[in-house]
Scaffold this active site. Structure first.
Site, PDB file in Angstrom:
ATOM      1  N   HIS A  95      -0.104  -5.930   5.693  1.00 52.52           N
ATOM      2  CA  HIS A  95       1.240  -5.462   6.040  1.00 52.52           C
ATOM      3  C   HIS A  95       2.249  -6.530   5.595  1.00 52.52           C
ATOM      4  O   HIS A  95       1.956  -7.725   5.642  1.00 52.52           O
ATOM      5  CB  HIS A  95       1.341  -5.218   7.549  1.00 52.52           C
ATOM      6  CG  HIS A  95       2.638  -4.550   7.909  1.00 52.52           C
ATOM      7  ND1 HIS A  95       3.804  -5.255   8.067  1.00 52.52           N
ATOM      8  CD2 HIS A  95       2.945  -3.235   8.070  1.00 52.52           C
ATOM      9  CE1 HIS A  95       4.786  -4.392   8.334  1.00 52.52           C
ATOM     10  NE2 HIS A  95       4.289  -3.165   8.341  1.00 52.52           N
ATOM     11  N   GLU A 167       5.148   0.260   1.163  1.00 54.45           N
ATOM     12  CA  GLU A 167       6.234  -0.113   2.070  1.00 54.45           C
ATOM     13  C   GLU A 167       7.118  -1.162   1.386  1.00 54.45           C
ATOM     14  O   GLU A 167       6.816  -2.373   1.455  1.00 54.45           O
ATOM     15  CB  GLU A 167       5.674  -0.706   3.366  1.00 54.45           C
ATOM     16  CG  GLU A 167       4.760   0.234   4.120  1.00 54.45           C
ATOM     17  CD  GLU A 167       4.689  -0.110   5.606  1.00 54.45           C
ATOM     18  OE1 GLU A 167       5.027   0.747   6.404  1.00 54.45           O
ATOM     19  OE2 GLU A 167       4.316  -1.250   5.940  1.00 54.45           O
TER      20      GLU A 167
HETATM   21  P1  13P Z   1      10.107   0.828   9.893  1.00 53.05           P
HETATM   22  O1  13P Z   1       9.756   2.286   9.947  1.00 53.05           O
HETATM   23  O2  13P Z   1      10.663   0.322  11.206  1.00 53.05           O
HETATM   24  O3  13P Z   1      10.995   0.508   8.740  1.00 53.05           O
HETATM   25  O4  13P Z   1       8.759   0.008   9.689  1.00 53.05           O
HETATM   26  C1  13P Z   1       7.886   0.426   8.717  1.00 53.05           C
HETATM   27  C2  13P Z   1       6.656  -0.371   8.821  1.00 53.05           C
HETATM   28  O5  13P Z   1       6.662  -1.574   8.646  1.00 53.05           O
HETATM   29  C3  13P Z   1       5.429   0.347   9.198  1.00 53.05           C
HETATM   30  O6  13P Z   1       4.311  -0.430   9.001  1.00 53.05           O
END
Ligand code: 13P
Length: 268
Positions: A95, A167
């Site tokens: 992550h 992400e």
């Molecule tokens: P947000 O949806 O708060 O932007 O976070 C995304 C995330 O890091 C999920 O792992």
């Protein structure tokens, strides 16, 4: 890619006490999940076991937010993948907060990916570029290299069974006031999804590329869920801030059910 289930995965990050996490899980367990939707939640490690017990009789799975690559030993503070067996179905690996706050390297992430697979936990490999990398037009290079190194020790079958979460670091929210957050347009998410499947096809073959699940994460919420979930080739969302309350999270699960149904109708 109609007929594929939509995954709505919640990352609770470092929120909720054990009591709060369990109470929230109980509320979620009472909800009805539409056909074609898979829901899973990632509580903090300390809440993983009670939350997984709370969810045992419903269709919501649990995700560990992290796991160590060594099976056991003198590693104070860590939780190994074998320890997660039977408690978490999935584990987040790499992550962006692990990469950027805790300095996890691509090589460590690679070791964690194979440790997860070895222990029978499905890894969710998180990848994505920082704002600086995006501004220097390095998005594709970053995605490809994080993907290539992260998956390097897996077989084609294992890659096909894995989940990739795209992400972009610059799009992550602080959990509130989503209108102020920047995020990629659906077309840009589509480009990332195509790049990920293309890379996997090249490295692991067409079966792995079509089987692997791809999620988007970063400021997703009830207002933009339908548009993002409609991106062709995307399997679902990894939701942070908006996953912390039933009122903000469940409409996203419902949106996934509608997109799944619409896709089926389009196919007919
Ligand atoms: P947000 O949806 O708060 O932007 O976070 C995304 C995330 O890091 C999920 O792992």
């Amino acid at each position: 890619m109609s007929g594929r289930k939509k995954l709505i995965f919640a990352n609770w990050k470092m929120h909720f006490s054990v009591k709060q996490a369990t109470a929230f899980a109980k509320k979620l367990s009472e909800k009805k999940i539409d056909e074609g939707v898979v829901v899973a939640v990632a509580p903090a490690t300390i809440s993983l076991s009670p939350v997984s017990e709370t969810l045992a009789k419903c269709d919501i799975a649990t995700i560990a937010q992290n796991g160590y690559h060594r099976d056991e030993g003198a590693f104070t503070g860590e939780t190994s993948m074998p320890m997660l067996r039977g408690i978490a179905k999935f584990v987040l690996v790499g992550h962006s907060e692990r990469r950027h706050v805790f300095n996890e390297s691509n090589e460590l992430i690679r070791a964690k990916m194979s440790a997860a697979v070895r222990s029978g936990i499905k890894p969710i490999l998180c990848i994505g570029e920082t704002l600086m990398e995006k501004e220097h037009y390095h998005t594709s290079t970053v995605i490809s290299s994080q993907l290539e190194v992260g998956l390097a020790d897996l077989t084609s079958d294992e890659v096909g069974d894995a989940v990739i979460a795209y992400e972009p670091v610059w799009a992550l929210s602080n959990g509130k006031d989503f209108s102020k957050h920047k995020m990629p347009a659906p077309d840009d998410i589509k480009k990332a999804v195509d790049l990920i499947r293309g890379n996997i096809k090249e490295l692991y073959g067409i079966d792995a590329a079509s089987k692997v699940k791809i999620l988007y994460g970063g400021s997703s919420n009830a207002d933009n869920a339908t548009a993002i979930l409609s991106v062709n080739g995307l399997d679902g969302l990894l939701v942070g801030g908006a996953s912390l309350g039933v009122a903000t999270f469940w409409p996203m699960v419902e949106a996934a059910g509608r997109v799944y149904k619409d896709n089926l109708t389009d196919k007919k």
